[in-house]
Scaffold this active site. Structure first.
Site, PDB file in Angstrom:
ATOM      1  N   CYS A  12     -15.795 -34.716  30.455  1.00 49.59           N
ATOM      2  CA  CYS A  12     -16.508 -34.742  31.494  1.00 49.59           C
ATOM      3  C   CYS A  12     -18.346 -35.498  31.398  1.00 49.59           C
ATOM      4  O   CYS A  12     -18.821 -36.020  30.089  1.00 49.59           O
ATOM      5  CB  CYS A  12     -17.216 -33.223  31.371  1.00 49.59           C
ATOM      6  SG  CYS A  12     -16.305 -32.308  32.785  1.00 49.59           S
ATOM      7  N   ASP A  21     -23.538 -25.063  28.507  1.00 45.09           N
ATOM      8  CA  ASP A  21     -22.324 -24.527  30.124  1.00 45.09           C
ATOM      9  C   ASP A  21     -22.783 -23.767  30.709  1.00 45.09           C
ATOM     10  O   ASP A  21     -21.972 -23.456  32.290  1.00 45.09           O
ATOM     11  CB  ASP A  21     -21.246 -24.524  29.093  1.00 45.09           C
ATOM     12  CG  ASP A  21     -20.514 -25.834  28.354  1.00 45.09           C
ATOM     13  OD1 ASP A  21     -20.717 -26.821  28.998  1.00 45.09           O
ATOM     14  OD2 ASP A  21     -19.497 -24.868  27.767  1.00 45.09           O
ATOM     15  N   ILE A  39     -28.910 -30.249  24.638  1.00 45.34           N
ATOM     16  CA  ILE A  39     -28.272 -30.560  23.819  1.00 45.34           C
ATOM     17  C   ILE A  39     -27.117 -31.696  24.662  1.00 45.34           C
ATOM     18  O   ILE A  39     -26.748 -32.726  23.331  1.00 45.34           O
ATOM     19  CB  ILE A  39     -26.722 -29.428  24.301  1.00 45.34           C
ATOM     20  CG1 ILE A  39     -27.139 -27.649  23.681  1.00 45.34           C
ATOM     21  CG2 ILE A  39     -24.952 -29.753  23.622  1.00 45.34           C
ATOM     22  CD1 ILE A  39     -27.857 -27.964  22.676  1.00 45.34           C
TER      23      ILE A  39
END
Length: 392
Positions: free
Chosen positions: A92, A280, A302
């Site tokens: 990604c 996430d 992050i």
């Protein structure tokens, strides 16, 4: 865990494997290396893997560029064959994710690594234990170095190691294979190298990010969801933040119950390494907060380019302003259906959740990203009452 199977020539059996695009890509890489892998049907899907005919150290560029996790093969291939050649991994587009921590650790274990023309070529007749201090508690680097160290000569200590549950799961699998690892789940992991590993059977832990996505789905639609086969301890930061936002969450005998009975309220949120709030689940939380009462400030610590879903949510009527690593989300009373494009895996899931809660019809394009990390997402959401279907 799939990468770790090539550390032995004996048969390994992995239970509860999800049918994901990324799993199929990894199996394609393993088969290209000479590994046999077959699916078996049981209570859940099972993979039977055997790497006794591992024939090459080279990972094909077209396969490695399909997913970032291909980098996990560096440690195992160095251990088994003494050499690995791979291109820089894909995945990604959520901002720079340098693999320098991986390479620095492998060099300290004795690997000679050459980087040129987009390829990484690493060699080591025998890796040797070392005292490693990670510059950042990277999950991928921690796992890669654990796999490299299990067959190294002597003791390896990984300091400032990642603490994610997946690290503990990998330790348990490797120890069943005969490795000697202690400390996973803490910031110091000790690995006493062994000469050989054996086959083993292993059941994977539940996917905490999938679970967190369904928690956010229940919250954003003000629904009532019972999540089975979850480990609540893996989701403490998510549970805490959703409760702060007004969502009712309780542990029951059958699992985790999530009830979003009213409009949520704004909360501030920072993503952090585990046990902090996971990056996430930041996109899914943004979708929920877009409908919450008040103004939320989200800080992404992050990945520096992980607010790509904000532009798509704005198409649906969300009031979100981003600047660098900060997003200011002013909750609106309603979102409206629109045609949106999936920029990446978790970002795509956030758009699906927004569509479930929006007025009208939402069309989400780019399902190949979502399929990388979710098994039949639309079917599971439909079983909960979502009006959702896949058109192609």
């Amino acid at each position: 865990v799939l990468a770790a199977t090539i550390l032995t020539g004996e048969e390994t059996v992995i239970f509860d494997v999800p049918e994901l695009a990324d799993v199929e890509v990894m199996l394609g890489i393993l088969r290209d290396l000479g590994v046999s892998a077959r699916w078996e049907q049981g209570e859940g899907l099972t993979l039977v893997v055997r790497a006794d005919n591992l024939r090459t150290f080279g990972v094909r560029e077209d396969l490695s560029r399909e997913m970032r996790s291909s980098i996990f093969l560096m440690g195992p291939l160095l251990s088994r064959l003494g050499r690995v050649r791979t291109s820089y991994p894909g995945g990604c587009a959520i901002g720079p994710r340098p693999i320098d921590i991986h390479l620095k650790g492998l060099r300290m274990l004795g690997a000679a690594i050459e980087e040129r023309f987009g390829y990484i070529d690493a060699r080591a007749e025998r890796l040797r234990g070392a005292d490693l201090h990670l510059d950042f508690p990277s999950v991928g680097a921690t796992e890669n170095l654990m796999m490299a160290a299990v067959l190294a000569e002597g003791m390896t200590v990984i300091r400032n190691a990642a603490k994610e549950p997946e690290i503990v799961d990998l330790q348990n699998f490797l120890n069943q294979m005969g490795a000697r690892i202690k400390g996973a789940g803490t910031d110091v992991i000790r690995i006493d190298g062994v000469k050989k590993l054996r086959g083993a059977e292993h059941t994977l832990i539940p996917d905490r990010i999938e679970a967190g996505t369904f928690m956010a789905a229940g919250a954003i639609t003000r629904g009532d969801v019972l999540l089975e086969n979850v480990v609540p301890e893996h989701l403490e930061a998510v549970i805490s933040k959703l409760k702060e936002a007004g969502v009712s969450i309780s542990e029951e005998a059958d699992g985790l119950r999530v009830r979003g009975t009213k409009r949520g309220r704004a909360v501030d949120l920072k993503t952090l390494p585990y046990p902090g709030f996971p990056t996430d689940l930041q996109p899914q939380m943004m979708a929920f907060l877009a409908l919450a009462e008040g103004t939320s400030v989200m800080t992404e610590l992050i990945f520096e380019n992980r607010f790509k879903q904000a532009e798509e949510l704005r198409r649906m009527g969300a009031n979100i302003r981003t600047e660098g690593r900060t997003a200011v989300v002013k909750g609106v009373p309603a979102l409206f259906g629109a045609m949106v494009q999936t920029p990446a895996l978790r970002e795509g899931a956030s758009l699906v959740l927004a569509g479930l809660a929006a007025e009208g019809t939402t069309i989400v394009e780019g399902l190949e990203h979502i399929d990388r990390g979710y098994e039949r997402l639309e079917g599971k959401l439909a079983s909960l009452g979502g009006v959702i279907r896949r058109e192609k």
